[in-house]
Every structure is written in structure tokens, then in C-alpha cells.
Design an enzyme around this catalytic site. Sequence first.
Site, PDB file in Angstrom:
ATOM      1  N   SER A 183      56.022  65.873 135.681  1.00  0.00           N
ATOM      2  CA  SER A 183      57.338  66.284 136.171  1.00  0.00           C
ATOM      3  C   SER A 183      57.196  67.445 137.170  1.00  0.00           C
ATOM      4  O   SER A 183      56.496  67.318 138.169  1.00  0.00           O
ATOM      5  CB  SER A 183      58.234  66.651 134.989  1.00  0.00           C
ATOM      6  OG  SER A 183      59.589  66.658 135.351  1.00  0.00           O
ATOM      7  N   ASP A 208      62.220  55.494 133.319  1.00  0.00           N
ATOM      8  CA  ASP A 208      62.475  56.911 133.599  1.00  0.00           C
ATOM      9  C   ASP A 208      63.881  57.083 134.170  1.00  0.00           C
ATOM     10  O   ASP A 208      64.202  56.530 135.225  1.00  0.00           O
ATOM     11  CB  ASP A 208      61.426  57.436 134.590  1.00  0.00           C
ATOM     12  CG  ASP A 208      61.432  58.957 134.702  1.00  0.00           C
ATOM     13  OD1 ASP A 208      62.464  59.584 134.392  1.00  0.00           O
ATOM     14  OD2 ASP A 208      60.401  59.510 135.115  1.00  0.00           O
ATOM     15  N   HIS A 214      60.978  59.230 130.825  1.00  0.00           N
ATOM     16  CA  HIS A 214      60.380  60.350 131.549  1.00  0.00           C
ATOM     17  C   HIS A 214      59.373  61.116 130.694  1.00  0.00           C
ATOM     18  O   HIS A 214      58.390  61.649 131.205  1.00  0.00           O
ATOM     19  CB  HIS A 214      61.485  61.293 132.024  1.00  0.00           C
ATOM     20  CG  HIS A 214      61.006  62.396 132.905  1.00  0.00           C
ATOM     21  ND1 HIS A 214      60.481  62.173 134.163  1.00  0.00           N
ATOM     22  CD2 HIS A 214      60.959  63.746 132.713  1.00  0.00           C
ATOM     23  CE1 HIS A 214      60.140  63.325 134.719  1.00  0.00           C
ATOM     24  NE2 HIS A 214      60.408  64.292 133.854  1.00  0.00           N
TER      25      HIS A 214
END
Length: 337
Positions: A148, A278, A306
Site C-alpha cells: 500500500s 481490492d 487489499h
Amino acid sequence: MDLDVLNMFVIAGGTLAIPILAFVASFLLWPSALIRIYYWYWRRALGMQVRYASYDDYQFCYSYRGRPGYRPSILMLHGFSAHKDMWLSIVKFLPKNLHLVCVDMPGHEGTTRSALDDYSISGQAKRIHQFVECIKLNRRPFHLVGTSMGGNVAGVYAAQYPGDICSLTLICPAGLPSTTDSKFIKQLRELQESERIDRIPLIPSTPEEMADMLKLCSYVRFKVPQQILQGLVDVRIPHNDFYRKLFLEIVDEKSRHSLHENMGKIKAPTQVIWGKQDQVLDVSGASVLASAIPDCHVYILENCGHSVVVERPRKTANLILEFLALLHSMDNNKKQA
């Protein structure tokens, strides 16, 4: 029954009751304490040791296991509002003789938080480079992993400090434009239009908002007790003002597409892992990276959101190990040729 034996049972029962009552009290009254104990226990069980490193007046907090050896060390960069312990679920499936380093990103957990610090993606990459130099991790090129926000930083790091790393794993990285808006991006736009940008979905302040964030980040639906949700929120609330400042910094024009702007400079062999479902960062980002980075290995995980590190830790660990083994084999073939 003999009185001495009876007294022994009473004493034993009382001794057992104390930790049980303490656990129940912590669970009901101080759930955040239970969260901290949980991470402390798993660090200890997995052999991860916590250390600090200083660069001038700046302090980095990190955990590590193993020592540098013939295989590359692995440095792991966590995502927005997380901390070094988020990697424990993957550490569990990695060999104990691998040298692993998990660092708290700038401003997070035990690493220095300063109002004067540069929290842009390039600023964070610079700080991580300082950390790497502090612990002399770049004596030999290491494998860099980021997820991320940490994936955005890792990609920029690979572009700006190519001599430090031998290979790169990006897990659902931020910093890329997308032709398809994720559910999270749509929510942000709705909040901007209603001028309620203070209600960022990734910064919960109630157990209900925490539950919504978990649903947003995970394809797998975890049944989390209310007290645990409260504990997760209690741990985060003191840091929420910082998280808001940081979030606005990394979505600013200076950082929003940092990985996209730097991906053409990435020369290290790169692995991309992405959850197909995601809802935070659309999976189409994987093809963007594949088209720009030579010899890019892409793995799309079915039935995964995610939070790849939490949802599919064993698979993620195996993919990283297989990637490193492939690179080692290729390197040996080149030497023999």
C-alpha cells in the site's frame, strides 16, 4: 478430604483465577491493552526482537530476526496507519535463518513523529534510506518489500537508491493512476463533494467505522468481536490527527502518483502481488507496473482484497520465497555461462 489437600486446591484455584480475571478485565475494560499484549506475544513467539536506531536526533523503531547471510536480507515497509507488527502473519511462514527487518514508517508507532518532517512519499523514502544506512543494511543489496503506502515508498526507493537493493516486491502499492475507480476512491470523491473530508474511511474513530474499514480492506469477512473492534479503535484514536495530516500529504499532487512517476527508473527484478477484489486500490495498477518495469512478475490473488498480508499470509510468503529462489537460480546460471 485432608485439610492440607483442600487448602492446596483452594490456593491453586485462587492462583489460576487471578490471571483469568485479569484477562477478562483487560478484555472488557482495556481492550487496547489486549491488542498490545497480542503483538508482544507473537513477536516473542516468532523470535522477532525490537531495536532502535538513531540518525542525528531522529529515532527509528524496528524489529528483526536472523542475521545477514548468503541470501539477501529482507526489509519490509508497512502501509498507512499500520506498524511493523502487521508483517508477523507473513514472518510466521518465512524461514528462521532469513534476515528479516520490519521498520515502523516515519511518524508511526515507535519511529519519531515530527510536525516539521516531510511525509511526502519521496520524503519517506529518504528517511528509510537513512534507516538503512543506520543499521548498515546496504552493505549488501537487500530485497525490499512494501505494501500500500509502503509499496509506493518502496518503489520510489528502488528508483532513487538502485544500488541498495537486489530485488523488489510490491503488494497492492499506492501511487498509481487507475482507469477504474475503486470503492475507496468513489467514497473519497463523495466526501470531497459534501465537504466532509474529515471522515476518511481509513481513519476510524468508532467501532462501527472500524468494522466498515475492515470490510473495505478485506475480501474475507472476519467476525471481529465488539470489544476487539473497540480495542483497535482505542489504539488508533490518539494518532488520528497525525493520520489525517499524513493522508492529505500522500494524496497531494506531490505524492499521489509518485510510484507512477518513478517506475520507469526501477531496474531491479520486481514482483507485484495484488488482491483481485481490492476495493482500496484497483487491481488494474498491476498491469500499469508490468508494462513499465522490465522483467516484472505479476501475481493476482483470487478471493483477496487489499489486506493481502492478513488475508493470504502463507501464499504471500511462498510467492516471495519462490521469487527469491528464481532470482538466485538465474544469477547462478549467469555465473556459469
